[in-house]
Design a protein around this motif. Structure first.
Motif, short mmCIF file in Angstrom:
data_model
loop_
_atom_site.label_atom_id
_atom_site.label_comp_id
_atom_site.label_asym_id
_atom_site.label_seq_id
_atom_site.Cartn_x
_atom_site.Cartn_y
_atom_site.Cartn_z
N ALA A 99 0.83 -1.20 0.00
CA ALA A 99 0.00 0.00 0.00
C ALA A 99 0.87 1.26 0.00
O ALA A 99 0.61 2.21 -0.74
N ALA A 100 1.92 1.25 0.81
CA ALA A 100 2.81 2.40 0.88
C ALA A 100 3.56 2.61 -0.43
O ALA A 100 3.77 3.74 -0.88
N ARG A 101 3.97 1.52 -1.06
CA ARG A 101 4.74 1.61 -2.30
C ARG A 101 3.89 2.00 -3.50
O ARG A 101 4.35 2.72 -4.39
N SER A 102 2.66 1.51 -3.53
CA SER A 102 1.81 1.74 -4.70
C SER A 102 0.91 2.96 -4.57
O SER A 102 0.41 3.48 -5.57
N GLY A 103 0.67 3.40 -3.32
CA GLY A 103 -0.23 4.52 -3.11
C GLY A 103 -1.69 4.16 -3.29
O GLY A 103 -2.54 5.04 -3.43
N ARG A 104 -1.98 2.88 -3.27
CA ARG A 104 -3.36 2.42 -3.46
C ARG A 104 -3.73 1.43 -2.36
O ARG A 104 -2.85 0.82 -1.74
N PRO A 105 -5.02 1.26 -2.08
CA PRO A 105 -5.41 0.28 -1.07
C PRO A 105 -4.99 -1.12 -1.49
O PRO A 105 -4.93 -1.44 -2.68
N VAL A 106 -4.71 -1.96 -0.50
CA VAL A 106 -4.36 -3.35 -0.75
C VAL A 106 -5.29 -4.24 0.08
O VAL A 106 -5.27 -4.19 1.31
#
Length: 252
Positions: free
Chosen positions: A84-91
């Protein structure tokens, strides 16, 4: 050489294995939820159209978090948080794991759980294949069946397989059992890497860096530091191997 060692050392290995199972400290699986959604700190309501990345973790006691108290310290949830932190999207993440299962038993484990949709699969299986004396050929065949089933059932597109840990360094096992388990683990790990190298949808996460002094109290499972490093390594593999080439506005 392994066949010869098994013949010559068979009675001693059997005795040591039985003694180890009787005296080993039994630690519980990590408590806490086995599914959830991790939201990145940078995520805002304007990004609501961004589809979550869906991650499924399947495995044995190490995937289940034996060695730590809560899933927040184990593999699946920290992996989701890292992604989530790396992609900037919910996981959105799901964990399907049970202590003691090998690659064949994991196939049955899947039938007893409701599996949600997943784009990325992380697999942690192999140690129990070593202790149950699964052949390298059957080990890889079982992992292939597991992969194909989850591609069809859950829509999995990318898979990360965790390798075998350095069982020749396992402090809990006496010699020559430790040496023998280590040789078996290297054989399965080699077969796994050879298979993965032939398929671009598969990735390998080595566990050969794990060290005995960082292990859990039972001297068999990962400790908190090893789980944290494992989650970071898997997240890096997913990010560099898959996420950079995947659109983030796909339908949910």
């Amino acid at each position: 050489m392994l066949i010869l060692a098994k013949i010559l050392l068979g009675p001693l290995l059997l005795l040591q294995g039985r003694r180890l199972r009787k005296t080993a400290l039994r630690l519980p699986e990590a408590s806490g939820p086995r599914s959830g959604v991790e939201i990145p700190a940078s995520y805002v309501s304007a990004s609501a159209a961004t589809a979550p990345l869906r991650v499924l973790v399947v495995g044995d006691s190490s995937a289940a978090g034996v060695g730590v108290e809560h899933q927040e310290q184990a593999l699946a949830q920290p992996l989701a948080r890292q992604l989530a932190a790396r992609s900037g999207r919910p996981v959105a993440w799901q964990l399907v794991a049970q202590s003691g299962v090998n690659s064949l038993e994991a196939l049955d484990l899947l039938t007893r759980h409701e599996i949600g949709p997943a784009t990325v699969l992380v697999v942690a299986l192999g140690v129990n294949d070593v202790t149950s004396q699964m052949s390298a050929r059957r080990y890889v065949a079982n992992l292939r069946r597991l992969s194909e089933r989850l591609m069809a059932q859950a829509g999995v597109e990318h898979i990360v397989f965790s390798g075998l840990p350095p069982m020749h360094l396992l402090p809990l096992a006496p010699q020559p059992l430790r040496w023998y388990l280590g040789r078996c683990a290297r054989k399965l790990d080699g077969a796994l890497r050879a298979w993965i190298g032939r398929d671009p949808a598969l990735r390998y996460c080595s566990l050969q860096w794990t060290l005995p002094h960082d292990m859990a109290l039972d001297r068999f499972h990962p400790g908190p530091g090893q789980y944290a490093q494992w989650a970071v390594m898997c997240a890096e593999i997913v990010e560099t191997g898959f996420l950079r080439h995947q659109p983030v506005t796909e339908s949910v």
